[in-house]
Design an enzyme around this catalytic site. Structure first.
Site, mmCIF file in Angstrom:
data_model
loop_
_atom_site.group_PDB
_atom_site.id
_atom_site.type_symbol
_atom_site.label_atom_id
_atom_site.label_comp_id
_atom_site.label_asym_id
_atom_site.label_seq_id
_atom_site.Cartn_x
_atom_site.Cartn_y
_atom_site.Cartn_z
ATOM 1 C CE1 TYR A 32 1.174 -0.183 4.383
ATOM 2 C CE2 TYR A 32 0.150 1.980 4.292
ATOM 3 C CZ TYR A 32 0.964 1.062 4.925
ATOM 4 O OH TYR A 32 1.583 1.414 6.103
ATOM 5 C CE LYS A 147 3.351 3.367 3.273
ATOM 6 N NZ LYS A 147 3.445 3.292 4.727
ATOM 7 C CD GLU A 179 10.150 2.009 10.261
ATOM 8 O OE1 GLU A 179 9.911 2.939 9.467
ATOM 9 O OE2 GLU A 179 10.119 0.812 9.919
ATOM 10 C CG LEU A 203 8.544 2.579 4.578
ATOM 11 C CD1 LEU A 203 8.239 1.318 3.772
ATOM 12 C CD2 LEU A 203 7.263 3.339 4.867
HETATM 13 N N1 PDD Z 1 2.976 5.182 7.091
HETATM 14 N N2 PDD Z 1 7.653 4.038 8.683
HETATM 15 C C1 PDD Z 1 6.515 3.330 8.686
HETATM 16 C C2 PDD Z 1 6.514 1.998 9.346
HETATM 17 C C3 PDD Z 1 5.360 3.854 8.066
HETATM 18 O O1 PDD Z 1 4.240 3.115 8.054
HETATM 19 C C4 PDD Z 1 5.397 5.149 7.484
HETATM 20 C C5 PDD Z 1 4.201 5.761 6.815
HETATM 21 C C6 PDD Z 1 6.606 5.858 7.521
HETATM 22 C C7 PDD Z 1 6.746 7.216 6.887
HETATM 23 O O2 PDD Z 1 6.785 7.114 5.492
HETATM 24 P P1 PDD Z 1 6.273 8.264 4.514
HETATM 25 O O3 PDD Z 1 7.086 9.457 4.814
HETATM 26 O O4 PDD Z 1 6.532 7.724 3.158
HETATM 27 O O5 PDD Z 1 4.809 8.465 4.821
HETATM 28 C C8 PDD Z 1 7.710 5.274 8.123
HETATM 29 C C9 PDD Z 1 1.748 5.592 6.448
HETATM 30 C C10 PDD Z 1 1.496 7.049 6.478
HETATM 31 C C11 PDD Z 1 0.609 4.761 7.024
HETATM 32 O O6 PDD Z 1 0.841 3.582 7.262
HETATM 33 O O7 PDD Z 1 -0.498 5.275 7.209
#
Ligand code: PDD
Length: 287
Positions: A32, A147, A179, A203
């Site tokens: 996703y 992801k 993270e 991620l």
């Molecule tokens: N999540 N690390 C994890 C485990 C994440 O699920 C996310 C983002 C990030 C930040 O990534 P980005 O800058 O690309 O949004 C880091 C999304 C927002 C979610 O699961 O809703």
């Protein structure tokens, strides 16, 4: 009525149906993306698409190019009247629907492609005042760079944070701060901005990449290197970054000696640089 996109069609949300044989439902066999829309403009769509393609290759999906999806997202934003203000786009791709077997289904099984958009209320007070976090052991798999929709450890850890009165849980693996459940982490040590390096254990966040790029542009000393959770009490600033949290200061970590820290100067600087970057509505790396 909200419109969603499912397998090539724009349909009212209440008419959207997927099979109980969908491998996303049975196995979390899918990936996703969450993309932010600011006044109808997608933030860093090509970086999100590149990451989706990376995940699709990691899962060995039969299709790995999804270049048409930003247009689908924009169409959904229009159809749902979300051209002004904040919204999030959710994209999910699964290996499709077929009778349950662990092995892949026949190659001609179409992927399930689902896109939805939603009004988003930015976390303004969190960004202003900072949030509480907790540290939790990282019990996730060894492909956190993908992801995947398999987010059970993230869901459990985030609920643990909420139950403790915190906003985010930060994963610690073998003494290393990795993270958050839905965010990347940056800290400041001796005036230097530091974030853990990209490995299979975190991620590759799109916001993380933008923040590093802003540090470079603003000549803020920065480094990608391992962070030890035992060093947290000595850290000057901690922030989480991500599509939904943008740049949010961590005010305290409930189960560590890191308490009542007002958002620091580098956090504030990166917050305003990030805001400016959003205002410019730019895409891609610009240094
Ligand atoms: N999540 N690390 C994890 C485990 C994440 O699920 C996310 C983002 C990030 C930040 O990534 P980005 O800058 O690309 O949004 C880091 C999304 C927002 C979610 O699961 O809703």
């Amino acid at each position: 009525m909200m419109f969603v996109y499912l397998n090539g069609e724009y349909i009212p949300e209440e008419n959207a149906r997927i099979s109980t044989n969908d491998r996303g439902f049975l196995f979390s066999d899918g990936i996703y993306e969450v993309i932010r829309s600011y006044d109808g403009t997608l933030f860093e769509p090509s970086a999100h698409l590149a990451r989706l393609g990376y995940g699709a290759r990691a899962l060995r999906l039969t299709e790995t190019g999804f270049d048409y999806l930003p247009e689908v997202a924009s169409e959904l934003i229009r159809r749902n009247g979300l051209e002004s203000g904040d919204a999030t786009v959710y994209i999910q791709v699964t290996r499709g629907s077929a009778p349950r077997t662990h092995r892949f289904p026949p190659k001609d099984t179409p992927l399930t492609v689902y896109v939805t958009v939603r009004r988003f209320n930015p976390h303004d007070s969190e960004q202003q005042q900072g949030i509480a976090a907790i540290l939790v052991p990282d019990q996730r798999w060894a492909r956190c760079d993908v992801k995947s929709t398999a987010l059970l450890p993230n869901v459990l850890a985030n609920q643990q944070a909420v139950d403790a009165g915190a906003f985010e849980a930060l994963f610690v693996r073998e003494g290393m701060l990795m993270e958050g459940t839905h965010s990347n982490v940056f800290v400041v040590v001796k005036g230097e901005v530091i974030t853990p390096p990209l490995t299979n254990y975190i991620l590759g966040g799109i916001t993380r990449g933008v923040i590093l790029e802003l540090c470079h542009k603003l000549r803020i000393p920065h480094r990608e290197t391992t962070l030890l959770s035992s060093d947290i009490p000595e850290m000057e600033e901690i922030m989480i970054v991500g599509t939904t949290v943008e740049v949010t200061p961590v005010r305290k970590i409930l189960n560590v000696n890191f308490q009542n820290r007002d958002p620091g100067p580098l956090t504030r600087r990166l917050q305003s640089a990030f805001r400016e970057r959003v205002r410019q509505g730019t895409a891609g790396i610009r240094v």
